[in-house]
Design a protein around this motif. Structure first.
Motif, PDB file in Angstrom:
ATOM      1  N   GLN A  47      15.139 -51.180 -72.085  1.00 30.94           N
ATOM      2  CA  GLN A  47      15.944 -50.855 -70.269  1.00 30.94           C
ATOM      3  C   GLN A  47      15.296 -49.733 -70.227  1.00 30.94           C
ATOM      4  O   GLN A  47      14.600 -48.730 -70.753  1.00 30.94           O
ATOM      5  N   ALA A  48      15.244 -49.281 -68.941  1.00 33.18           N
ATOM      6  CA  ALA A  48      14.617 -48.152 -68.149  1.00 33.18           C
ATOM      7  C   ALA A  48      15.219 -48.171 -67.430  1.00 33.18           C
ATOM      8  O   ALA A  48      16.227 -48.181 -66.396  1.00 33.18           O
ATOM      9  N   CYS A  49      15.640 -46.185 -66.710  1.00 30.72           N
ATOM     10  CA  CYS A  49      16.296 -45.815 -65.606  1.00 30.72           C
ATOM     11  C   CYS A  49      15.395 -44.859 -65.125  1.00 30.72           C
ATOM     12  O   CYS A  49      14.511 -44.030 -65.419  1.00 30.72           O
ATOM     13  N   CYS A  50      15.347 -44.955 -63.768  1.00 29.53           N
ATOM     14  CA  CYS A  50      13.939 -43.650 -63.083  1.00 29.53           C
ATOM     15  C   CYS A  50      14.613 -43.240 -61.985  1.00 29.53           C
ATOM     16  O   CYS A  50      15.447 -43.518 -60.653  1.00 29.53           O
ATOM     17  N   TYR A  51      14.114 -42.016 -61.475  1.00 31.95           N
ATOM     18  CA  TYR A  51      15.184 -41.071 -61.157  1.00 31.95           C
ATOM     19  C   TYR A  51      14.308 -40.349 -59.888  1.00 31.95           C
ATOM     20  O   TYR A  51      13.186 -40.298 -60.196  1.00 31.95           O
ATOM     21  N   GLN A  52      14.722 -39.396 -59.010  1.00 28.35           N
ATOM     22  CA  GLN A  52      13.799 -39.145 -57.684  1.00 28.35           C
ATOM     23  C   GLN A  52      14.906 -37.702 -57.143  1.00 28.35           C
ATOM     24  O   GLN A  52      15.498 -37.831 -57.080  1.00 28.35           O
ATOM     25  N   ARG A  53      14.063 -37.225 -57.060  1.00 31.74           N
ATOM     26  CA  ARG A  53      14.602 -35.864 -56.212  1.00 31.74           C
ATOM     27  C   ARG A  53      14.767 -35.873 -54.629  1.00 31.74           C
ATOM     28  O   ARG A  53      14.430 -36.726 -54.414  1.00 31.74           O
ATOM     29  N   SER A  54      15.696 -35.403 -54.098  1.00 29.48           N
ATOM     30  CA  SER A  54      17.022 -36.116 -52.895  1.00 29.48           C
ATOM     31  C   SER A  54      17.339 -35.405 -53.109  1.00 29.48           C
ATOM     32  O   SER A  54      17.819 -34.165 -53.499  1.00 29.48           O
ATOM     33  N   PHE A  55      18.097 -35.064 -51.515  1.00 31.31           N
ATOM     34  CA  PHE A  55      19.318 -33.776 -50.924  1.00 31.31           C
ATOM     35  C   PHE A  55      19.794 -34.742 -50.802  1.00 31.31           C
ATOM     36  O   PHE A  55      20.231 -36.159 -50.056  1.00 31.31           O
ATOM     37  N   ASP A  56      20.940 -33.676 -51.453  1.00 29.64           N
ATOM     38  CA  ASP A  56      22.756 -33.578 -51.015  1.00 29.64           C
ATOM     39  C   ASP A  56      23.153 -34.196 -49.302  1.00 29.64           C
ATOM     40  O   ASP A  56      22.615 -32.921 -49.213  1.00 29.64           O
ATOM     41  N   LEU A  57      24.047 -35.017 -49.092  1.00 31.32           N
ATOM     42  CA  LEU A  57      23.410 -35.188 -47.273  1.00 31.32           C
ATOM     43  C   LEU A  57      25.171 -33.809 -47.240  1.00 31.32           C
ATOM     44  O   LEU A  57      24.530 -32.815 -46.215  1.00 31.32           O
ATOM     45  N   MET A  58      25.546 -33.876 -48.120  1.00 30.84           N
ATOM     46  CA  MET A  58      26.701 -33.365 -48.056  1.00 30.84           C
ATOM     47  C   MET A  58      26.933 -31.799 -48.068  1.00 30.84           C
ATOM     48  O   MET A  58      26.812 -30.345 -47.480  1.00 30.84           O
ATOM     49  N   SER A  59      26.201 -31.390 -49.362  1.00 34.64           N
ATOM     50  CA  SER A  59      25.707 -30.092 -50.133  1.00 34.64           C
ATOM     51  C   SER A  59      24.406 -29.210 -49.193  1.00 34.64           C
ATOM     52  O   SER A  59      24.229 -28.055 -49.035  1.00 34.64           O
ATOM     53  N   GLY A  60      24.033 -29.875 -49.233  1.00 40.09           N
ATOM     54  CA  GLY A  60      22.271 -29.966 -48.671  1.00 40.09           C
ATOM     55  C   GLY A  60      21.204 -29.546 -49.907  1.00 40.09           C
ATOM     56  O   GLY A  60      20.079 -28.362 -49.981  1.00 40.09           O
ATOM     57  N   GLU A  61      22.205 -29.995 -51.115  1.00 39.68           N
ATOM     58  CA  GLU A  61      21.342 -29.268 -52.243  1.00 39.68           C
ATOM     59  C   GLU A  61      20.852 -30.432 -53.121  1.00 39.68           C
ATOM     60  O   GLU A  61      20.575 -31.773 -52.434  1.00 39.68           O
ATOM     61  N   ARG A  62      18.852 -29.725 -53.480  1.00 46.51           N
ATOM     62  CA  ARG A  62      18.812 -30.541 -54.151  1.00 46.51           C
ATOM     63  C   ARG A  62      19.092 -31.368 -55.376  1.00 46.51           C
ATOM     64  O   ARG A  62      19.387 -30.576 -56.380  1.00 46.51           O
ATOM     65  N   ALA A  63      19.317 -32.249 -55.336  1.00 39.93           N
ATOM     66  CA  ALA A  63      19.937 -33.523 -56.631  1.00 39.93           C
ATOM     67  C   ALA A  63      19.082 -34.444 -57.454  1.00 39.93           C
ATOM     68  O   ALA A  63      17.873 -35.067 -55.856  1.00 39.93           O
ATOM     69  N   TRP A  64      18.967 -34.721 -58.415  1.00 39.25           N
ATOM     70  CA  TRP A  64      18.508 -36.496 -59.395  1.00 39.25           C
ATOM     71  C   TRP A  64      18.961 -37.207 -58.986  1.00 39.25           C
ATOM     72  O   TRP A  64      20.577 -37.268 -59.712  1.00 39.25           O
ATOM     73  N   VAL A  65      18.758 -38.213 -58.477  1.00 37.46           N
ATOM     74  CA  VAL A  65      19.503 -39.523 -57.825  1.00 37.46           C
ATOM     75  C   VAL A  65      18.706 -40.847 -58.419  1.00 37.46           C
ATOM     76  O   VAL A  65      16.965 -40.494 -58.459  1.00 37.46           O
ATOM     77  N   VAL A  66      19.278 -41.921 -58.738  1.00 39.28           N
ATOM     78  CA  VAL A  66      18.766 -42.946 -59.379  1.00 39.28           C
ATOM     79  C   VAL A  66      17.877 -43.902 -58.433  1.00 39.28           C
ATOM     80  O   VAL A  66      18.554 -44.439 -57.464  1.00 39.28           O
ATOM     81  N   LEU A  67      16.700 -44.414 -58.331  1.00 40.55           N
ATOM     82  CA  LEU A  67      15.838 -44.769 -58.102  1.00 40.55           C
ATOM     83  C   LEU A  67      15.876 -46.189 -58.132  1.00 40.55           C
ATOM     84  O   LEU A  67      16.507 -47.237 -56.899  1.00 40.55           O
ATOM     85  N   ALA A  68      15.631 -46.444 -59.161  1.00 41.14           N
ATOM     86  CA  ALA A  68      16.370 -47.557 -60.333  1.00 41.14           C
ATOM     87  C   ALA A  68      16.394 -48.128 -61.219  1.00 41.14           C
ATOM     88  O   ALA A  68      16.131 -46.770 -61.798  1.00 41.14           O
ATOM     89  N   GLN A  69      17.237 -49.136 -61.828  1.00 40.60           N
ATOM     90  CA  GLN A  69      17.825 -48.572 -62.774  1.00 40.60           C
ATOM     91  C   GLN A  69      17.631 -50.161 -64.043  1.00 40.60           C
ATOM     92  O   GLN A  69      18.676 -51.005 -63.191  1.00 40.60           O
ATOM     93  N   GLY A  70      17.558 -50.332 -64.474  1.00 35.36           N
ATOM     94  CA  GLY A  70      17.982 -51.953 -65.309  1.00 35.36           C
ATOM     95  C   GLY A  70      16.462 -52.483 -66.303  1.00 35.36           C
ATOM     96  O   GLY A  70      16.039 -51.765 -67.106  1.00 35.36           O
ATOM     97  N   VAL A  71      16.000 -54.153 -66.189  1.00 37.96           N
ATOM     98  CA  VAL A  71      14.889 -53.688 -67.688  1.00 37.96           C
ATOM     99  C   VAL A  71      13.867 -53.286 -66.379  1.00 37.96           C
ATOM    100  O   VAL A  71      13.113 -52.714 -65.741  1.00 37.96           O
ATOM    101  N   GLU A  72      12.996 -52.907 -68.286  1.00 38.98           N
ATOM    102  CA  GLU A  72      12.491 -51.490 -67.656  1.00 38.98           C
ATOM    103  C   GLU A  72      11.135 -52.448 -66.382  1.00 38.98           C
ATOM    104  O   GLU A  72       9.993 -51.581 -66.139  1.00 38.98           O
ATOM    105  N   ALA A  73      10.757 -54.043 -67.067  1.00 40.11           N
ATOM    106  CA  ALA A  73      10.229 -54.531 -66.031  1.00 40.11           C
ATOM    107  C   ALA A  73      10.241 -54.184 -64.405  1.00 40.11           C
ATOM    108  O   ALA A  73       9.724 -53.983 -63.912  1.00 40.11           O
ATOM    109  N   ASP A  74      11.476 -54.256 -63.832  1.00 43.00           N
ATOM    110  CA  ASP A  74      12.191 -54.038 -63.105  1.00 43.00           C
ATOM    111  C   ASP A  74      12.138 -52.659 -62.631  1.00 43.00           C
ATOM    112  O   ASP A  74      11.592 -52.263 -60.975  1.00 43.00           O
ATOM    113  N   VAL A  75      12.367 -51.450 -63.082  1.00 42.02           N
ATOM    114  CA  VAL A  75      11.932 -50.904 -62.899  1.00 42.02           C
ATOM    115  C   VAL A  75      10.564 -50.123 -62.588  1.00 42.02           C
ATOM    116  O   VAL A  75      10.079 -48.878 -61.963  1.00 42.02           O
TER     117      VAL A  75
END
Length: 110
Positions: A47-75
């Motif tokens: 299993q794996a999870c990939c994170y990307q940095r994004s902007f929280d539209l409500m606060s305007g702050e940068r945050a790490w969000v999940v891009l993909a999660q699950g079977v490693e080959a799919d990630v």
């Protein structure tokens, strides 16, 4: 506010992981100055999870969000797709059975 270069942030992140005895390595080196960063957490159980940095539209702050999660080959497929859109993208792979990535720690969270 002065922004860190991608290369500097990646170097600091890898050092923080090393200090916590969490193996990590760069699988794709992006643009040294302004490349975006993906962090793939490999839990070493297929299993794996990939994170990307994004902007929280409500606060305007940068945050790490999940891009993909699950079977490693799919990630991995999601990472390849992102790299096809953005050749300047950095990809860091973190290997930790406990699921530690430190992205929620001060200095790394945003």
């Amino acid at each position: 506010m002065t922004r860190l270069t991608a290369e500097f942030w990646v170097s600091a992140y890898l050092r923080r992981l090393q200090l916590s005895d969490i193996p990590a390595f760069v699988t794709s080196k992006g643009d040294a100055t302004a490349g975006a960063v993906l962090v793939k957490l490999n839990s070493l159980d297929g299993q794996a999870c990939c994170y990307q940095r994004s902007f929280d539209l409500m606060s305007g702050e940068r945050a790490w969000v999940v891009l993909a999660q699950g079977v490693e080959a799919d990630v991995d497929a999601a990472v390849v797709k992102q790299r096809s859109f953005d050749p300047d993208l950095w990809v860091i792979e973190v290997e930790d059975r406990e699921g530690r990535h430190l992205l929620d720690e001060p200095g790394l969270a945003g």
